[in-house]
Design a protein around this motif. Structure first.
Motif, mmCIF file in Angstrom:
data_model
loop_
_atom_site.group_PDB
_atom_site.id
_atom_site.type_symbol
_atom_site.label_atom_id
_atom_site.label_comp_id
_atom_site.label_asym_id
_atom_site.label_seq_id
_atom_site.Cartn_x
_atom_site.Cartn_y
_atom_site.Cartn_z
ATOM 1 N N ASN A 194 56.404 40.802 30.574
ATOM 2 C CA ASN A 194 55.035 40.357 29.854
ATOM 3 C C ASN A 194 54.240 39.420 30.897
ATOM 4 O OD1 ASN A 194 54.308 41.340 26.934
ATOM 5 N ND2 ASN A 194 56.675 41.247 27.065
ATOM 6 N N ARG A 195 54.624 38.432 31.335
ATOM 7 C CA ARG A 195 54.076 37.516 32.121
ATOM 8 C C ARG A 195 53.431 38.133 33.377
ATOM 9 N NH1 ARG A 195 57.290 32.272 31.895
ATOM 10 N NH2 ARG A 195 57.270 32.781 29.679
ATOM 11 N N PHE A 196 54.318 38.941 33.870
ATOM 12 C CA PHE A 196 54.105 39.566 35.182
ATOM 13 C C PHE A 196 52.815 40.499 35.022
ATOM 14 C CE2 PHE A 196 57.932 38.957 38.330
ATOM 15 C CZ PHE A 196 57.639 37.935 38.187
ATOM 16 N N PHE A 197 53.027 41.444 33.797
ATOM 17 C CA PHE A 197 51.864 42.163 33.538
ATOM 18 C C PHE A 197 50.279 41.493 33.267
ATOM 19 C CE2 PHE A 197 49.454 44.768 30.020
ATOM 20 C CZ PHE A 197 49.130 45.539 30.938
ATOM 21 N N SER A 198 50.607 40.148 32.571
ATOM 22 C CA SER A 198 49.484 39.558 32.271
ATOM 23 C C SER A 198 48.722 38.939 33.722
ATOM 24 C CB SER A 198 49.425 38.296 31.445
ATOM 25 O OG SER A 198 50.300 38.872 30.039
ATOM 26 N N LEU A 199 49.685 38.505 34.512
ATOM 27 C CA LEU A 199 49.238 37.962 35.762
ATOM 28 C C LEU A 199 48.615 38.639 36.826
ATOM 29 C CD1 LEU A 199 51.835 34.934 36.075
ATOM 30 C CD2 LEU A 199 49.342 34.554 35.690
ATOM 31 N N HIS A 200 49.549 39.970 36.840
ATOM 32 C CA HIS A 200 49.038 41.176 37.572
ATOM 33 C C HIS A 200 47.658 41.755 37.287
ATOM 34 C CE1 HIS A 200 49.497 44.636 40.382
ATOM 35 N NE2 HIS A 200 49.068 45.479 39.532
ATOM 36 N N LEU A 202 45.249 39.840 35.702
ATOM 37 C CA LEU A 202 44.435 38.739 35.723
ATOM 38 C C LEU A 202 44.002 38.404 37.326
ATOM 39 C CD1 LEU A 202 42.726 36.539 34.752
ATOM 40 C CD2 LEU A 202 44.937 34.841 34.956
ATOM 41 N N LEU A 203 45.183 38.445 38.116
ATOM 42 C CA LEU A 203 44.690 38.159 39.598
ATOM 43 C C LEU A 203 43.850 38.622 40.297
ATOM 44 C CD1 LEU A 203 48.443 36.816 40.567
ATOM 45 C CD2 LEU A 203 46.526 35.470 40.155
ATOM 46 N N PRO A 204 43.543 40.182 40.390
ATOM 47 C CA PRO A 204 42.453 40.865 40.803
ATOM 48 C C PRO A 204 41.249 40.314 40.697
ATOM 49 C CG PRO A 204 44.155 42.474 40.166
ATOM 50 C CD PRO A 204 44.499 41.022 39.482
ATOM 51 N N PHE A 205 40.980 39.843 39.532
ATOM 52 C CA PHE A 205 39.542 39.231 39.292
ATOM 53 C C PHE A 205 39.212 37.907 39.832
ATOM 54 C CE2 PHE A 205 40.674 42.384 35.962
ATOM 55 C CZ PHE A 205 39.364 43.064 35.868
ATOM 56 N N ILE A 206 40.528 37.151 40.132
ATOM 57 C CA ILE A 206 40.323 35.873 40.793
ATOM 58 C C ILE A 206 40.392 35.976 42.296
ATOM 59 C CG2 ILE A 206 41.829 33.649 41.297
ATOM 60 C CD1 ILE A 206 43.265 34.068 38.702
ATOM 61 N N ILE A 207 40.952 37.272 42.726
ATOM 62 C CA ILE A 207 40.748 37.240 44.128
ATOM 63 C C ILE A 207 39.485 37.713 44.299
ATOM 64 C CG2 ILE A 207 41.431 39.217 45.731
ATOM 65 C CD1 ILE A 207 43.950 39.491 44.883
ATOM 66 N N ALA A 208 38.661 38.630 43.459
ATOM 67 C CA ALA A 208 37.280 39.162 43.639
ATOM 68 C C ALA A 208 36.320 37.681 43.499
ATOM 69 C CB ALA A 208 36.731 39.811 42.388
ATOM 70 N N ALA A 209 36.837 36.895 42.733
ATOM 71 C CA ALA A 209 35.859 35.428 42.779
ATOM 72 C C ALA A 209 36.072 34.626 44.087
ATOM 73 C CB ALA A 209 36.475 34.491 41.497
ATOM 74 N N VAL A 210 37.197 34.652 44.560
ATOM 75 C CA VAL A 210 37.515 34.000 45.769
ATOM 76 C C VAL A 210 36.775 34.701 46.932
ATOM 77 C CG1 VAL A 210 39.205 33.009 47.332
ATOM 78 C CG2 VAL A 210 39.724 33.043 45.058
ATOM 79 N N ILE A 211 36.925 36.079 46.943
ATOM 80 C CA ILE A 211 36.012 36.886 48.026
ATOM 81 C C ILE A 211 34.514 36.427 47.841
ATOM 82 C CG2 ILE A 211 35.119 39.124 48.441
ATOM 83 C CD1 ILE A 211 37.990 40.377 47.746
ATOM 84 N N ILE A 212 33.933 36.207 46.683
ATOM 85 C CA ILE A 212 32.573 35.828 46.682
ATOM 86 C C ILE A 212 32.536 34.248 47.609
ATOM 87 C CG2 ILE A 212 30.872 34.880 44.932
ATOM 88 C CD1 ILE A 212 31.800 37.089 43.041
ATOM 89 N N LEU A 213 33.331 33.575 47.129
ATOM 90 C CA LEU A 213 33.240 32.162 47.807
ATOM 91 C C LEU A 213 33.447 32.330 49.480
ATOM 92 C CD1 LEU A 213 35.424 29.984 45.601
ATOM 93 C CD2 LEU A 213 33.003 29.939 45.736
ATOM 94 N N HIS A 214 34.385 33.338 49.735
ATOM 95 C CA HIS A 214 34.668 33.923 51.204
ATOM 96 C C HIS A 214 33.182 34.174 51.820
ATOM 97 C CE1 HIS A 214 37.134 35.054 54.531
ATOM 98 N NE2 HIS A 214 36.817 36.485 54.347
ATOM 99 N N ILE A 215 32.621 35.182 51.282
ATOM 100 C CA ILE A 215 31.179 35.684 51.767
ATOM 101 C C ILE A 215 30.370 34.503 51.840
ATOM 102 C CG2 ILE A 215 29.340 37.343 51.346
ATOM 103 C CD1 ILE A 215 31.725 39.254 50.047
ATOM 104 N N TRP A 216 30.285 33.768 50.772
ATOM 105 C CA TRP A 216 29.470 32.448 50.537
ATOM 106 C C TRP A 216 29.686 31.852 51.842
ATOM 107 C CZ3 TRP A 216 28.892 28.857 45.884
ATOM 108 C CH2 TRP A 216 27.742 27.962 45.944
ATOM 109 N N ALA A 217 30.760 31.212 52.112
ATOM 110 C CA ALA A 217 31.118 30.428 53.097
ATOM 111 C C ALA A 217 30.578 31.180 54.382
ATOM 112 C CB ALA A 217 32.752 30.153 53.354
#
Length: 427
Positions: A194-200, A202-217
């Protein structure tokens, strides 16, 4: 934006002008990936991998959201729900294979992106933050991929979760509680799934957010280039669109062709057959291996076989495995050479290719059955990996004599001004 000669965006259509005044998305797109973003004129196809990584992430998010609609995160039905997706859901087999092989394509692109950064010195000032955010993305990808591999609840999923989470128990004092917290108990079970499914999910959307920061930087100092020479004026740049959108489009076409060949003709080539057997806690697979993109780090882990300085071999292996990734965080300060591109660093260039061969060898050794020869080779390759970053890079930064750099990007592309003038006169 650090390019004062970048074009100012002024929408011509009344609707676009109305939107831009109230929500400046058109302006944002124009200055982020449009004609308003000047980039070095000498970028080669190795600069396609950022766009390809974004395309791979999009494939993972779209296929993952649809798969989640049909997946059941319970140990009693997880394996059956995966088979239900493959057999009964319309185009379910296509979605699952696209998601599984999309992860492999994502890692291929990111590994190439990392090695391109290593070769051309894209981690050096003033792009340290771009590099650091890229390493964060890589770590998030590894966590997401590991949790996703557990979800089908086959033999390799179960035992992979058992082995990988067990590494944390080697950490003194806090290892046991962390291991229990990760699993939600003392062994992989419903709570783990259950927790692995929830995090799996969620994490791609966090990756997308960090990619936005990556491009911004990235947009603050601008892109690096094959010469490593700083942009000196508008003559050194071209607009991102249409020059590099066309180039990225060509790269995306090749990426999709290779992805389709893998997806339709060899969908299980990068997987493990034991994962088509339902998880059985009472039957250990003969040879437990992670997915291919973890193999170099797994080989480093396995290379530690004896206690040293009073520290258990398992703990040494865990520290070395995580240290191999964390080293990348400190690379901008480990490599003190003022020259970015390996094209002008003859010693570094040779060491770079040795590192590539070393990582490939570690990948092969990571999936090989453990024998004295394999262990010895793993130790040698792991030793070189750390020697490369901790000893050789700082050393050659001090002693290497670089080749002469061009005066500008324009000179590197067109030649010295005198030669350009002579050619123009002759024409």
């Amino acid at each position: 934006m650090s390019f004062p000669w970048a074009a100012h965006y002024a929408p011509k259509h009344p609707v676009m002008r109305w939107m831009d005044e109230r929500l400046p998305l058109p302006r944002l797109v124009y200055h982020a990936v449009g004609a308003g973003y000047p980039v070095p004129r000498n970028l080669n196809y190795f600069w396609n991998f950022g766009a390809l990584a974004g395309a791979a992430l999009l494939i993972q998010i779209v296929t993952g959201v649809i798969l989640a609609m049909h997946y059941a995160a319970s140990t009693s039905v997880a394996f059956d729900s995966t088979e239900h997706i493959m057999r009964d859901v319309n185009a379910g087999w296509l979605l699952r294979y696209a998601h599984a092989n999309g992860a492999s394509m994502f890692f291929i692109v990111v590994y190439l992106h990392i090695f391109r950064g290593l070769y051309y010195g894209s981690y050096k000032a003033p792009r340290e933050m771009v590099w650091l955010l890229g390493v964060v993305i890589f770590l998030l990808m590894m966590a997401t991929a590991f949790m996703g591999y557990v979800l089908p609840w086959g033999q390799m999923s179960f035992w992979g979760a058992q082995v990988i989470t067990g590494f944390f128990s080697a950490i003194p004092l806090i290892g046991g509680p962390i291991h229990t917290w990760l699993l939600g108990g003392f062994a992989p079970d419903d709570a783990t799934l259950n927790r692995f499914f929830s995090l799996h999910y969620l994490l791609p959307f966090i990756i997308a957010a960090v990619i936005i920061l990556h491009i911004w930087a990235l947009h603050i100092p601008g892109s690096n280039n094959p010469t490593g020479v700083d942009v000196k004026g508008p003559q050194d740049t071209v607009p991102f669109h249409p020059y590099y959108t066309a180039k990225d489009g060509f790269g995306l076409g090749l990426f999709l062709i290779l992805f389709s060949l893998l997806l339709f003709f060899a969908p299980n080539a990068l997987g493990h057959p034991d994962n088509y057997i339902p998880a059985n806690p009472l039957s250990t697979p003969a040879h437990i291996v992670p997915e291919w993109y973890f193999l170099p780090f797994y080989a480093i882990l396995k290379s530690f076989t004896g206690n040293f300085l009073g520290i258990d071999a398992k703990l040494w292996g865990v520290m070395a495995m995580f240290g191999a990734i964390l080293l990348l965080f400190f690379l901008p300060w480990i490599d003190r050479s003022p020259i970015r591109s390996a094209n002008y660093r003859p010693i570094y260039q040779k060491l770079f290719w040795l590192l590539v061969l070393d990582v490939l060898a570690l990948g092969y050794l990571g999936q090989a059955e453990v024998t004295p020869t394999v262990v010895l080779l793993s130790q040698l390759c792991a030793g070189y990996y750390f020697t490369h970053f901790l000893i050789l890079i700082p050393l050659i930064s001090r002693i290497e004599t670089p080749l002469p750099l061009p005066n500008s990007i324009t000179e590197a592309v067109l030649g010295p001004p005198a030669a350009v003038a002579a050619a123009s006169t002759a024409a």
